[in-house]
Write an enzyme that holds these catalytic residues in place. Sequence first.
Site, PDB file in Angstrom:
ATOM      1  N   VAL A  96       0.861  -1.281   0.078  1.00  0.00           N
ATOM      2  CA  VAL A  96       0.074   0.088  -0.067  1.00  0.00           C
ATOM      3  C   VAL A  96       0.783   1.413  -0.041  1.00  0.00           C
ATOM      4  O   VAL A  96       0.406   2.596   0.286  1.00  0.00           O
ATOM      5  CB  VAL A  96      -1.093  -0.126   1.238  1.00  0.00           C
ATOM      6  CG1 VAL A  96      -2.122  -1.014   1.113  1.00  0.00           C
ATOM      7  CG2 VAL A  96      -0.273  -0.322   2.726  1.00  0.00           C
ATOM      8  N   ASP A 148      -2.193  -2.501  -3.893  1.00  0.00           N
ATOM      9  CA  ASP A 148      -2.999  -1.254  -4.081  1.00  0.00           C
ATOM     10  C   ASP A 148      -2.253  -0.074  -4.916  1.00  0.00           C
ATOM     11  O   ASP A 148      -3.196   0.834  -5.508  1.00  0.00           O
ATOM     12  CB  ASP A 148      -3.287  -0.360  -2.619  1.00  0.00           C
ATOM     13  CG  ASP A 148      -3.937   0.497  -2.824  1.00  0.00           C
ATOM     14  OD1 ASP A 148      -5.294   0.563  -3.323  1.00  0.00           O
ATOM     15  OD2 ASP A 148      -4.104   1.597  -2.248  1.00  0.00           O
ATOM     16  N   SER A 203      -7.093   1.809  -1.411  1.00  0.00           N
ATOM     17  CA  SER A 203      -7.435   0.945  -0.061  1.00  0.00           C
ATOM     18  C   SER A 203      -7.556   1.894   1.002  1.00  0.00           C
ATOM     19  O   SER A 203      -8.242   1.393   2.143  1.00  0.00           O
ATOM     20  CB  SER A 203      -5.836   0.280   0.349  1.00  0.00           C
ATOM     21  OG  SER A 203      -4.941   1.427   0.090  1.00  0.00           O
ATOM     22  N   ALA A 204      -7.545   3.277   1.153  1.00  0.00           N
ATOM     23  CA  ALA A 204      -7.781   4.090   1.952  1.00  0.00           C
ATOM     24  C   ALA A 204      -9.475   4.438   1.931  1.00  0.00           C
ATOM     25  O   ALA A 204      -9.966   5.022   3.009  1.00  0.00           O
ATOM     26  CB  ALA A 204      -7.040   5.537   1.633  1.00  0.00           C
ATOM     27  N   ARG A 251       3.930   2.724  -2.528  1.00  0.00           N
ATOM     28  CA  ARG A 251       4.008   3.133  -3.847  1.00  0.00           C
ATOM     29  C   ARG A 251       4.548   1.989  -4.759  1.00  0.00           C
ATOM     30  O   ARG A 251       5.432   1.144  -4.266  1.00  0.00           O
ATOM     31  CB  ARG A 251       4.687   4.404  -3.903  1.00  0.00           C
ATOM     32  CG  ARG A 251       4.240   5.472  -3.405  1.00  0.00           C
ATOM     33  CD  ARG A 251       3.126   6.059  -4.153  1.00  0.00           C
ATOM     34  NE  ARG A 251       2.802   7.426  -3.568  1.00  0.00           N
ATOM     35  CZ  ARG A 251       1.805   7.568  -2.552  1.00  0.00           C
ATOM     36  NH1 ARG A 251       0.885   6.465  -2.393  1.00  0.00           N
ATOM     37  NH2 ARG A 251       1.355   8.604  -2.333  1.00  0.00           N
ATOM     38  N   HIS A 302      -5.615   1.757  -6.218  1.00  0.00           N
ATOM     39  CA  HIS A 302      -4.984   2.842  -5.159  1.00  0.00           C
ATOM     40  C   HIS A 302      -6.272   3.495  -4.404  1.00  0.00           C
ATOM     41  O   HIS A 302      -6.385   4.585  -4.373  1.00  0.00           O
ATOM     42  CB  HIS A 302      -4.551   4.000  -6.196  1.00  0.00           C
ATOM     43  CG  HIS A 302      -3.520   4.765  -5.250  1.00  0.00           C
ATOM     44  ND1 HIS A 302      -2.151   5.317  -5.776  1.00  0.00           N
ATOM     45  CD2 HIS A 302      -3.565   5.367  -3.850  1.00  0.00           C
ATOM     46  CE1 HIS A 302      -1.644   6.022  -4.631  1.00  0.00           C
ATOM     47  NE2 HIS A 302      -2.481   5.990  -3.599  1.00  0.00           N
ATOM     48  N   GLU A 323      -0.036   4.192 -13.054  1.00  0.00           N
ATOM     49  CA  GLU A 323      -1.407   4.066 -12.442  1.00  0.00           C
ATOM     50  C   GLU A 323      -2.344   5.262 -13.398  1.00  0.00           C
ATOM     51  O   GLU A 323      -1.612   6.349 -13.612  1.00  0.00           O
ATOM     52  CB  GLU A 323      -1.574   4.640 -11.032  1.00  0.00           C
ATOM     53  CG  GLU A 323      -0.991   3.579 -10.174  1.00  0.00           C
ATOM     54  CD  GLU A 323      -0.914   3.984  -8.513  1.00  0.00           C
ATOM     55  OE1 GLU A 323      -1.554   5.056  -8.584  1.00  0.00           O
ATOM     56  OE2 GLU A 323      -0.453   3.336  -7.788  1.00  0.00           O
TER      57      GLU A 323
HETATM   58  P1  NDP Z   1       4.743   8.002   7.979  1.00  0.00           P
HETATM   59  O1  NDP Z   1       5.446   9.324   7.805  1.00  0.00           O
HETATM   60  O2  NDP Z   1       3.715   7.960   9.417  1.00  0.00           O
HETATM   61  O3  NDP Z   1       5.164   6.650   8.235  1.00  0.00           O
HETATM   62  C1  NDP Z   1       6.594   6.370   7.212  1.00  0.00           C
HETATM   63  C2  NDP Z   1       7.383   5.155   7.935  1.00  0.00           C
HETATM   64  O4  NDP Z   1       8.335   5.097   6.910  1.00  0.00           O
HETATM   65  C3  NDP Z   1       8.178   5.870   9.290  1.00  0.00           C
HETATM   66  O5  NDP Z   1       8.168   4.761   9.819  1.00  0.00           O
HETATM   67  C4  NDP Z   1       9.582   5.929   8.543  1.00  0.00           C
HETATM   68  O6  NDP Z   1      10.495   5.825   9.723  1.00  0.00           O
HETATM   69  C5  NDP Z   1       9.659   4.932   7.483  1.00  0.00           C
HETATM   70  N1  NDP Z   1      10.756   5.017   6.623  1.00  0.00           N
HETATM   71  C6  NDP Z   1      11.002   6.259   5.864  1.00  0.00           C
HETATM   72  N2  NDP Z   1      12.013   6.167   5.049  1.00  0.00           N
HETATM   73  C7  NDP Z   1      12.346   4.631   4.969  1.00  0.00           C
HETATM   74  C8  NDP Z   1      13.414   3.733   4.596  1.00  0.00           C
HETATM   75  N3  NDP Z   1      14.234   4.133   3.865  1.00  0.00           N
HETATM   76  N4  NDP Z   1      13.213   2.359   4.878  1.00  0.00           N
HETATM   77  C9  NDP Z   1      12.185   1.969   5.787  1.00  0.00           C
HETATM   78  N5  NDP Z   1      11.346   2.733   6.039  1.00  0.00           N
HETATM   79  C10 NDP Z   1      11.384   4.044   5.974  1.00  0.00           C
HETATM   80  O7  NDP Z   1       3.655   7.970   6.907  1.00  0.00           O
HETATM   81  P2  NDP Z   1       2.210   6.894   6.600  1.00  0.00           P
HETATM   82  O8  NDP Z   1       2.249   5.569   7.405  1.00  0.00           O
HETATM   83  O9  NDP Z   1       1.130   7.638   6.657  1.00  0.00           O
HETATM   84  O10 NDP Z   1       2.258   6.703   5.094  1.00  0.00           O
HETATM   85  C11 NDP Z   1       3.473   5.947   4.389  1.00  0.00           C
HETATM   86  C12 NDP Z   1       3.337   5.924   3.104  1.00  0.00           C
HETATM   87  O11 NDP Z   1       2.400   5.247   2.665  1.00  0.00           O
HETATM   88  C13 NDP Z   1       3.293   7.192   2.477  1.00  0.00           C
HETATM   89  O12 NDP Z   1       4.202   8.021   2.356  1.00  0.00           O
HETATM   90  C14 NDP Z   1       2.619   6.980   1.295  1.00  0.00           C
HETATM   91  O13 NDP Z   1       3.557   6.775  -0.070  1.00  0.00           O
HETATM   92  C15 NDP Z   1       1.751   5.780   1.174  1.00  0.00           C
HETATM   93  N6  NDP Z   1       0.215   6.021   1.263  1.00  0.00           N
HETATM   94  C16 NDP Z   1      -0.446   5.216   0.597  1.00  0.00           C
HETATM   95  C17 NDP Z   1      -1.729   5.478   0.521  1.00  0.00           C
HETATM   96  C18 NDP Z   1      -2.552   4.721  -0.496  1.00  0.00           C
HETATM   97  O14 NDP Z   1      -3.876   5.070  -0.842  1.00  0.00           O
HETATM   98  N7  NDP Z   1      -1.934   3.476  -0.964  1.00  0.00           N
HETATM   99  C19 NDP Z   1      -2.607   6.422   1.026  1.00  0.00           C
HETATM  100  C20 NDP Z   1      -1.463   7.180   2.317  1.00  0.00           C
HETATM  101  C21 NDP Z   1      -0.158   6.772   2.160  1.00  0.00           C
HETATM  102  P3  NDP Z   1      11.954   6.386   9.626  1.00  0.00           P
HETATM  103  O15 NDP Z   1      11.817   7.973   9.014  1.00  0.00           O
HETATM  104  O16 NDP Z   1      12.379   6.126  10.835  1.00  0.00           O
HETATM  105  O17 NDP Z   1      12.683   5.507   8.474  1.00  0.00           O
END
Ligand code: NDP
Length: 311
Positions: free
Chosen positions: A226, A252, A278-279, A228, A276, A257
Amino acid sequence: RQAIEAAWPGLELIVLPDDPAARLPAEVLERIDFAYFSGDVYPEYSRSFFAATQGAPNLRWLHTFNAGVDNPVFRRFLDRGVVLSTSSGSTAQPIAQSVIGGMLMLARPFLRWADAQRRRAWEPVPASEAPADLAGQRMTVVGLGAIGSEVARLARAFGLEVTGVRRSPRREGDPVERVVPPGELPALARETDWLVLACPLTEETRGLVSRDVLAALPRGACLLNVARGEVVDEAALIEALATGHLGGAYLDVFTTEPLPPDSPLWGLPNVIISPHNSAVAAGNERRATEGYFLPNLARMRAGQPLVNEVR
Ligand code: NDP
């Protein structure tokens, strides 16, 4: 609009009409000092929103409904010094529920039952083909933020052992026993039955789930994405699913896309596709506005640091 006006009665609120051709006159653009994007990045309407607000010379702050800001449109705002904040967290519950739903469809014989149902056939799964117990299986969640943490919390209720992957170390309250850095993913893949992707798309995560990582997963493991599409080598994923190395996938998000009609992913029997979407949930707009935009508006006006500010 009602929630914003109720919270800030004196605010001059300009609502961009839902019309891709809409343009705001220069004297209106000049009066905009912050903007709230409450919709999707991709449709026509959003292009007009960004075109209009990009041209607002006094814009200082943009808050978006989105959680992921990898779309280049956001970079243009950051590059001109506009403060950007997101509503990350507002859709975490419905997305995590979609992930768990995808996992249950693959772990329990729902696809098989649904196929038999469409043929009006009474075909119990024989004990000799019984699916493996879910309890005790191992899940790896890449990106243990708002979405990944909710997935982990729910998965543990089914008895899965969950490991988180992220750059920062384990924190008090993380719903996992173990957090490892992204460099350990190739080794961890060997002990993963369910690989969940919930990280942002960045230069570090593009292609993170490479052909090698997919090959390291045990035969029959499943992918739930979910995050990218570009986080995964999609060609290698298609191969791993087609050869039966992977047991299935809930996807998703995709490299392109909408997913092109000729993508082999559409036709693979153990793949569940949501567009896309899932939300999707009726409460998202309210959660984003009341839970993130309005509190950030209050912080902005009080000169306090914003929640979910993108740096
Ligand atoms: P958050 O910012 O709450 O969480 C992102 C997480 O990813 C953090 O734990 C961060 O921790 C971690 N992260 C960042 N860089 C890396 C890396 N290189 N390797 C491993 N982990 C990493 O975001 P959300 O949970 O709200 O959303 C996450 C992603 O989900 C979004 O950026 C978006 O791309 C996707 N998304 C998809 C949606 C959909 O409709 N399918 C809708 C909403 C979001 P740390 O910085 O410590 O590494």
